[in-house]
Write an enzyme that holds these catalytic residues in place. Structure first.
Site, short mmCIF file in Angstrom:
data_model
loop_
_atom_site.label_atom_id
_atom_site.label_comp_id
_atom_site.label_asym_id
_atom_site.label_seq_id
_atom_site.Cartn_x
_atom_site.Cartn_y
_atom_site.Cartn_z
N GLU A 189 -5.27 -8.69 1.12
CA GLU A 189 -5.89 -8.14 2.33
C GLU A 189 -7.36 -7.87 2.06
O GLU A 189 -7.71 -7.23 1.06
CB GLU A 189 -5.23 -6.84 2.80
CG GLU A 189 -3.88 -6.99 3.47
CD GLU A 189 -3.39 -5.67 4.06
OE1 GLU A 189 -4.24 -4.81 4.40
OE2 GLU A 189 -2.17 -5.49 4.16
N GLU A 228 0.81 -1.22 0.00
CA GLU A 228 0.00 0.00 0.00
C GLU A 228 0.85 1.28 0.00
O GLU A 228 0.92 1.98 1.02
CB GLU A 228 -0.94 0.01 1.21
CG GLU A 228 -1.98 -1.10 1.16
CD GLU A 228 -2.99 -1.02 2.30
OE1 GLU A 228 -2.86 -0.12 3.15
OE2 GLU A 228 -3.92 -1.85 2.33
#
Length: 655
Positions: free
Chosen positions: A261, A157
């Site tokens: 995720e 991320e």
């Protein structure tokens, strides 16, 4: 001798080499996975809500059927700030130890660079880019001889970085890894929070051993902040559409994708939360997209690491399939019956198991049959909430588990068991307490009938006796039972209770019309089946009234029956009591039965400082219930007034 050497060399030369793991095989093998979150990525291992990683975690992951563990790793806090930017040897050793634990269980393993905000927020710095390059150079060299089951993910991320910066980073780190790991699978993702939209904008380097990842906590207000509900057809359609776009990206680029995720915080309603997980898993399995659920041991916890137990999410993660039973719904027919309906998606013969529990309990099978799309449960109790789920099983295939459904069965009105008021004098079987439900006609500390005898739909623990009867068992402190009586005449009655116990020390008492008997102590009878009598006395008025049996089990005991016999008749001209209040003490709800009051009667409640805290009408001849939940624990004075005159006072204890 020389001939055999030559032949041996030729055999080795032309023997087929072991196939290198390619992206297509990897994506098929990664399957269902889990994150070891909030563990190696804090500034120091164990600095957040979890302690250091333990080897047994990986035993438990593998035992449950997970195939992949993603291990987020932070390198910044363990790397020198100046060239040559050496990673602490002890940290590298620790990461390798945890990786080896996973590889030793034949799990696939992903390690990455996680929470490297120093780089993401300052990508324009040539020094910081060089530092990140040095980290990956050292990681690639350290792990180059590990099993091909170990995969590298460049960065997690990279929020704050532009698309161009992430493309630059991916290409450069890929080149560094390839210098020592030419065929190891490398995983890339887009910028910002690596969602589907960022994946679609990511440039794909020319490399034969690439996978891509995306994350999804959508919709964020529900999944990340615990707001609202989830589970409509529109909600599920949005998940399907997201996965369809990812599958289309793979079709266009040739790079397989995983979702590394996803999750939802535990503050959300249970059924909605499990439906969310099931929807994500179903789409992952349907489209062949591996997943690693986010488990941080906290808000997104799946595995209770210290206890080595699992939350309900586990069944959705491991036993959801595109052909699992779906659209399970429940409807209350009456206070003893719930009807379940669902859609069966299996195309082959299968068995269906219906499982039920009370919230916080354990699912237990209550029915098992071939196929089916409906079931009638006629063993529920009023005033309780039930959760149901289905398990579908095809011989030789993994079981399929549905998303649970929860339904509240309205409370009973109080009524005598089997419609029979207990005549007094007489014998009361302890298991024949009134119908009405938890908190109204009984209170039990566990939500189910553990032995399951006689009245399985109620929460009181009932077990069969060796002599063919039934007894109340598994008694714990603070439980109670109530019985509706029809007393033939007022007077003092002897109450004899037949109990069985191995240890001594349990206690019990009776209450009727606000009056309590003495406490009785249960002595050992030698076994859980051998009965012994305990006797006390209590005054009864004539007519219908409620008898409560209070159970104080500092040591456990069983109760079989209660015998009530007249000892002394009341004077025929005795004046009736102004009012009765029970139970006393009370945890909250108090029942007021008026006696010597007129239609203008009132009841006032005062605390010990003389402040009036409640006032209510006390109509003659009609029972009234008073909720004391809002009052603090303590002693209160109840004053009955008739035509403005005080006619009685009672002390009530609020627990």
């Amino acid at each position: 001798m020389r001939f055999f050497v030559v032949v041996s060399c030729l055999l080795l030369l032309f023997a087929p080499a072991q196939a290198q793991l390619n992206p297509e095989d990897a994506i098929a093998a990664l399957g269902r996975g889990i994150n070891l979150g909030n563990t190696l990525e804090p500034p120091r291992e164990g600095a957040w809500n979890n302690g250091p990683a333990q080897e047994y975690y990986f035993d438990d992951y593998a035992a449950q059927g997970f195939e992949t563990v993603r291990i987020p790793v932070r390198w910044d806090e363990h790397t020198a700030a100046t060239a040559p930017f050496a990673v602490d040897a002890s940290w590298m050793d620790r990461v390798e130890q945890v990786v080896d634990w996973a590889l030793a269980r034949d799990l696939y393993v992903i390690i990455n660079a996680h929470h490297e905000d120093w780089l993401k927020q300052n990508y324009g710095s040539a020094t910081l880019r060089a530092r990140f390059d040095a980290i990956w150079t050292q990681v690639a060299e350290r792990f180059q001889d590990k099993s091909e089951r170990l995969l590298f993910e460049v960065i997690n991320e990279p929020f704050g970085m532009t698309v161009a910066e992430v493309d630059d980073l991916n290409a450069r780190i890929l080149g560094i890894i390839r210098a020592t790991n030419p065929t190891r699978i490398v995983i890339l993702g887009g910028n910002e929070y690596s969602n589907m939209e960022q994946l679609e904008r990511m440039a794909v380097p020319d490399d034969d051993y690439l996978l891509a990842y995306f994350h999804s906590y959508d919709p964020w207000p529900f999944a990340g902040q615990g707001q609202g509900t989830w589970g409509t057809e529109a909600d599920r359609a949005a998940v399907r559409a997201r996965f369809e776009r990812v599958a289309a990206w793979t079709q266009n680029t040739g790079v397989p994708v995983m979702i590394s995720e996803f999750g939802v915080v535990r503050e959300t309603p249970l059924v909605d939360r499990l439906a969310f997980y099931a929807a994500y898993v179903e789409e992952s399995v349907r489209l062949g997209i591996p997943f690693q659920v986010w488990d941080d041991g906290g808000m997104f916890r799946v595995y209770r690491r210290g206890e080595r137990t699992w939350n309900d999410e586990l069944d959705m993660l491991l036993h959801t399939y595109p052909d699992s039973p779906t659209n399970l719904s429940a409807a209350v027919v009456d206070d003893t019956t719930v009807v379940l309906t669902w859609r069966s998606r299996l195309q082959t013969a299968h068995r269906t198991t219906v499982e039920r529990r009370l919230p916080g309990g354990t699912f237990e099978a209550i029915a098992d049959f071939e196929g089916g799309t409906t079931f009638v449960d006629e063993s529920v109790g009023g005033g309780r909430t039930y959760q149901y789920r289905l398990e579908a099983q095809v011989d030789g295939q993994p079981k399929r588990i549905s998303v649970p459904v929860e339904i509240e069965v309205p409370p009973f009105e109080r009524s005598p068991f089997n419609g029979q008021i207990h005549p007094i004098p007489g014998v009361i079987e302890a298991e024949d307490f009134d119908q009405g439900g938890e908190g109204l006609t009984y209170s039990d500390t566990t939500p189910e009938n553990i032995p399951g005898a006689y009245r399985p739909g109620v929460g009181v623990d009932l077990e069969n006796r060796d002599d063919g009867g039934v007894q109340v068992s598994y008694i714990e402190f603070g439980e109670w039972l109530e019985y509706t009586l029809d007393v033939a005449e007022a007077g003092t009655y002897t109450i004899t209770t037949y109990v069985a116990a191995e240890p001594s020390g349990g206690r019990l008492r009776y209450l009727v019309n606000g009056t309590s008997s003495t406490f009785m102590t249960v002595m050992s009878t030698g076994s859980w089946q051998t009965l012994s009598p305990l006797s006390t006395t209590l005054d009864f008025e004539a007519g219908e009234q409620i008898l409560r049996l209070d159970l104080y089990a500092t040591q456990p005991f069983n109760v079989d029956r209660i015998e009530v016999a007249l000892a002394v008749s009341a004077e025929p001209d005795a004046e009736p009591r102004a009012f009765a209040a029970y139970p006393n003490p009370t945890g909250g709800m108090l029942t007021i039965t008026p006696g010597r009051v007129t239609d203008t009667g009132t009841l006032e409640v005062y605390d010990l400082l003389g402040r009036r805290v409640r006032q209510l009408a006390l109509p003659a001849g009609r029972e009234t219930r008073l909720d004391l939940d809002a009052l603090k624990p303590g002693i209160y004075i109840f004053v009955a007034l008739s035509d403005g005159e005080v006619v009685a006072r009672e002390r009530i204890v609020k627990l």
